[in-house]
Design a protein around this motif. Structure first.
Motif, PDB file in Angstrom:
ATOM      1  N   GLU A 100       0.843  -1.191   0.000  1.00 27.91           N
ATOM      2  CA  GLU A 100       0.000   0.000   0.000  1.00 27.91           C
ATOM      3  C   GLU A 100       0.877   1.239   0.000  1.00 27.91           C
ATOM      4  O   GLU A 100       1.819   1.348   0.800  1.00 27.91           O
ATOM      5  CB  GLU A 100      -0.926  -0.007   1.221  1.00 27.91           C
ATOM      6  N   GLU A 101       0.573   2.162  -0.888  1.00 27.91           N
ATOM      7  CA  GLU A 101       1.388   3.369  -1.055  1.00 27.91           C
ATOM      8  C   GLU A 101       1.565   4.134   0.251  1.00 27.91           C
ATOM      9  O   GLU A 101       2.663   4.562   0.593  1.00 27.91           O
ATOM     10  CB  GLU A 101       0.763   4.284  -2.115  1.00 27.91           C
ATOM     11  N   ARG A 102       0.490   4.262   1.021  1.00 31.00           N
ATOM     12  CA  ARG A 102       0.574   5.060   2.242  1.00 31.00           C
ATOM     13  C   ARG A 102       1.487   4.432   3.301  1.00 31.00           C
ATOM     14  O   ARG A 102       2.026   5.123   4.147  1.00 31.00           O
ATOM     15  CB  ARG A 102      -0.813   5.307   2.816  1.00 31.00           C
ATOM     16  N   TYR A 103       1.669   3.104   3.251  1.00 31.03           N
ATOM     17  CA  TYR A 103       2.518   2.436   4.244  1.00 31.03           C
ATOM     18  C   TYR A 103       3.916   2.102   3.716  1.00 31.03           C
ATOM     19  O   TYR A 103       4.781   1.716   4.479  1.00 31.03           O
ATOM     20  CB  TYR A 103       1.857   1.145   4.738  1.00 31.03           C
ATOM     21  N   LYS A 104       4.103   2.222   2.402  1.00 35.88           N
ATOM     22  CA  LYS A 104       5.398   1.886   1.775  1.00 35.88           C
ATOM     23  C   LYS A 104       5.850   0.483   2.217  1.00 35.88           C
ATOM     24  O   LYS A 104       7.004   0.262   2.562  1.00 35.88           O
ATOM     25  CB  LYS A 104       6.464   2.920   2.138  1.00 35.88           C
ATOM     26  N   ASN A 105       4.918  -0.484   2.180  1.00 39.25           N
ATOM     27  CA  ASN A 105       5.206  -1.807   2.712  1.00 39.25           C
ATOM     28  C   ASN A 105       5.329  -2.895   1.648  1.00 39.25           C
ATOM     29  O   ASN A 105       5.333  -4.069   1.968  1.00 39.25           O
ATOM     30  CB  ASN A 105       4.126  -2.216   3.723  1.00 39.25           C
ATOM     31  N   GLY A 106       5.451  -2.536   0.378  1.00 35.45           N
ATOM     32  CA  GLY A 106       5.518  -3.537  -0.674  1.00 35.45           C
ATOM     33  C   GLY A 106       6.924  -4.076  -0.871  1.00 35.45           C
ATOM     34  O   GLY A 106       7.893  -3.329  -0.910  1.00 35.45           O
TER      35      GLY A 106
END
Length: 108
Positions: free
Chosen positions: A89-95
């Motif tokens: 997810e873009e908002r969490y930068k978790n990819g």
């Protein structure tokens, strides 16, 4: 009372939310005319499971909606309706994408 066994010849509707179409062997949840072997409609998006040809199984949406693979109520992979694939997810930068093998990128 309790129903122990049910046999129905032809199409069937249960509780006006489950539809069984015997002529094309399809089941629809919240949809009377499913677009896949199993179709589920919720929030105006139809999720389909199908096998359109021999040796091919598909899971997706109909018509053109985003499809998210979710764990722990978080989208991990999202296939956007324009073909983009988002990981994390873009908002969490978790990819994180790990390839154990070969990755090929073709640009035409």
């Amino acid at each position: 009372g309790n129903l122990k066994k049910l046999a129905v010849d032809g199409d069937a509707t249960i509780g006006e939310f489950a539809f069984f179409n015997s002529s094309v062997n399809r089941v629809g949840i919240n949809i009377e005319n499913p677009h896949g072997v199993l179709s589920i409609v919720e929030n105006d998006a139809e999720i389909i499971i199908d096998s359109p040809s021999v040796g091919l199984a598909t899971v997706g949406t109909y018509p053109n909606h985003d499809l998210a693979l979710v764990t722990d109520n978080s989208a991990r992979i999202t296939v956007k309706n324009d073909g983009e694939v988002h990981i994390g997810e873009e908002r969490y930068k978790n990819g994180v994408l790990r390839v154990y093998g070969t990755a090929a990128i073709v640009i035409k």
